[in-house]
Scaffold this motif. Structure first.
Motif, PDB file in Angstrom:
ATOM      1  N   ALA A 108      48.012 -11.772 -55.198  1.00  0.00           N
ATOM      2  CA  ALA A 108      49.384 -11.684 -55.712  1.00  0.00           C
ATOM      3  C   ALA A 108      50.324 -12.453 -54.790  1.00  0.00           C
ATOM      4  O   ALA A 108      50.262 -12.309 -53.568  1.00  0.00           O
ATOM      5  N   PHE A 109      51.171 -13.253 -55.399  1.00  0.00           N
ATOM      6  CA  PHE A 109      52.298 -13.856 -54.698  1.00  0.00           C
ATOM      7  C   PHE A 109      53.515 -12.989 -54.983  1.00  0.00           C
ATOM      8  O   PHE A 109      53.787 -12.656 -56.140  1.00  0.00           O
ATOM      9  N   VAL A 110      54.235 -12.638 -53.928  1.00  0.00           N
ATOM     10  CA  VAL A 110      55.467 -11.866 -54.073  1.00  0.00           C
ATOM     11  C   VAL A 110      56.537 -12.563 -53.242  1.00  0.00           C
ATOM     12  O   VAL A 110      56.331 -12.829 -52.058  1.00  0.00           O
ATOM     13  N   SER A 111      57.664 -12.880 -53.875  1.00  0.00           N
ATOM     14  CA  SER A 111      58.792 -13.441 -53.129  1.00  0.00           C
ATOM     15  C   SER A 111      60.026 -12.597 -53.405  1.00  0.00           C
ATOM     16  O   SER A 111      60.166 -12.000 -54.478  1.00  0.00           O
ATOM     17  N   PHE A 112      60.905 -12.543 -52.404  1.00  0.00           N
ATOM     18  CA  PHE A 112      62.111 -11.706 -52.538  1.00  0.00           C
ATOM     19  C   PHE A 112      63.169 -12.152 -51.535  1.00  0.00           C
ATOM     20  O   PHE A 112      62.856 -12.735 -50.500  1.00  0.00           O
ATOM     21  N   PRO A 113      64.449 -11.840 -51.833  1.00  0.00           N
ATOM     22  CA  PRO A 113      65.504 -12.103 -50.858  1.00  0.00           C
ATOM     23  C   PRO A 113      65.436 -11.055 -49.750  1.00  0.00           C
ATOM     24  O   PRO A 113      65.150  -9.889 -50.009  1.00  0.00           O
ATOM     25  N   ASN A 114      65.679 -11.494 -48.528  1.00  0.00           N
ATOM     26  CA  ASN A 114      65.624 -10.613 -47.360  1.00  0.00           C
ATOM     27  C   ASN A 114      67.014 -10.020 -47.094  1.00  0.00           C
ATOM     28  O   ASN A 114      67.919 -10.726 -46.662  1.00  0.00           O
ATOM     29  N   PHE A 115      67.139  -8.741 -47.318  1.00  0.00           N
ATOM     30  CA  PHE A 115      68.430  -8.077 -47.133  1.00  0.00           C
ATOM     31  C   PHE A 115      68.741  -7.789 -45.668  1.00  0.00           C
ATOM     32  O   PHE A 115      69.788  -7.232 -45.363  1.00  0.00           O
ATOM     33  N   ALA A 116      67.855  -8.180 -44.741  1.00  0.00           N
ATOM     34  CA  ALA A 116      68.120  -8.024 -43.312  1.00  0.00           C
ATOM     35  C   ALA A 116      68.544  -9.338 -42.663  1.00  0.00           C
ATOM     36  O   ALA A 116      68.695  -9.400 -41.448  1.00  0.00           O
ATOM     37  N   HIS A 117      68.739 -10.388 -43.467  1.00  0.00           N
ATOM     38  CA  HIS A 117      69.178 -11.669 -42.927  1.00  0.00           C
ATOM     39  C   HIS A 117      70.487 -11.476 -42.163  1.00  0.00           C
ATOM     40  O   HIS A 117      71.315 -10.635 -42.527  1.00  0.00           O
ATOM     41  N   TRP A 118      70.697 -12.267 -41.132  1.00  0.00           N
ATOM     42  CA  TRP A 118      71.862 -12.070 -40.262  1.00  0.00           C
ATOM     43  C   TRP A 118      73.189 -12.144 -41.007  1.00  0.00           C
ATOM     44  O   TRP A 118      74.131 -11.432 -40.666  1.00  0.00           O
TER      45      TRP A 118
END
Length: 195
Positions: A108-118
């Motif tokens: 499985a490929f899973v991509s997502f936005p990182n809500f911990a980005h600075w």
């Protein structure tokens, strides 16, 4: 056709001739690239009827459905890859959806936005408000995102499930970042998983 950076990473790492299920496939851009450039048998599941129509107009096999309920209808091991791109955070039960992806696909490929980005952290710290950024372009009350996942949260879920990470890629803007401090520096993550 130019793919979104996370989709380009996925397309570059799918084996030629594979059987693909793209869950939350949007207008089918990735599926079309995999079909045309990699000779893949690509199928799609998409909730938005306008996107389903756009994908079908490209000659793709896409049905309207909801990842939160309809993945249970797919057979075990029916695909080489199940792909979930920028959709995990919009599902009701991301853990269940992840389990289903790896039941349906060998990988499985899973991509997502990182809500911990600075930038997200800074917006909360200094402004006290949920951020609006290029990757999170709408206000909190209009976003489809219901789970604010971070790279470290996802890694913890993967470890809890006993899954193997075969690949991981991190993006800031449209450029790749190293895994070093990815939870802080990357806006977006792409993982390739298997049981």
């Amino acid at each position: 056709m130019t793919l979104r950076p996370d989709l380009a990473i996925i397309a570059a790492n799918v084996a030629t001739g594979s059987r693909i299920l793209d869950v939350g496939c949007g207008d089918g851009a990735l599926m079309a690239a995999l079909r045309d450039e990699r000779g893949c048998d690509a199928r799609g599941l998409e909730i938005d009827p306008a996107n389903v129509a756009a994908a079908v107009a490209r000659g793709l096999s896409v049905i309207q459905g909801d990842a939160d309920t309809d993945l249970a209808d797919y057979p075990d091991g029916g695909f080489d890859y199940a792909i979930l791109s920028q959709t995990l955070q919009t599902t009701m039960r991301p853990d269940w959806v992840l389990d289903q992806l790896l039941r349906i696909g060998a990988r499985a490929f899973v991509s997502f936005p990182n809500f911990a980005h600075w930038r997200v952290r800074a917006s909360l710290l200094w402004g006290g408000r949920m951020p609006v950024t290029r990757l999170l372009p709408v206000a909190w009350y209009a976003t489809p995102n219901i789970h604010h996942v971070t790279i470290d949260d996802f890694r913890a879920l993967v470890a809890e499930r006993g899954l193997t990470v075969e690949g991981q890629w991190f993006l800031a803007g449209d450029k790749r970042r190293s895994a070093l401090a990815a939870n802080f520096a990357a806006e977006h993550a792409v993982f390739l998983l298997r049981k």
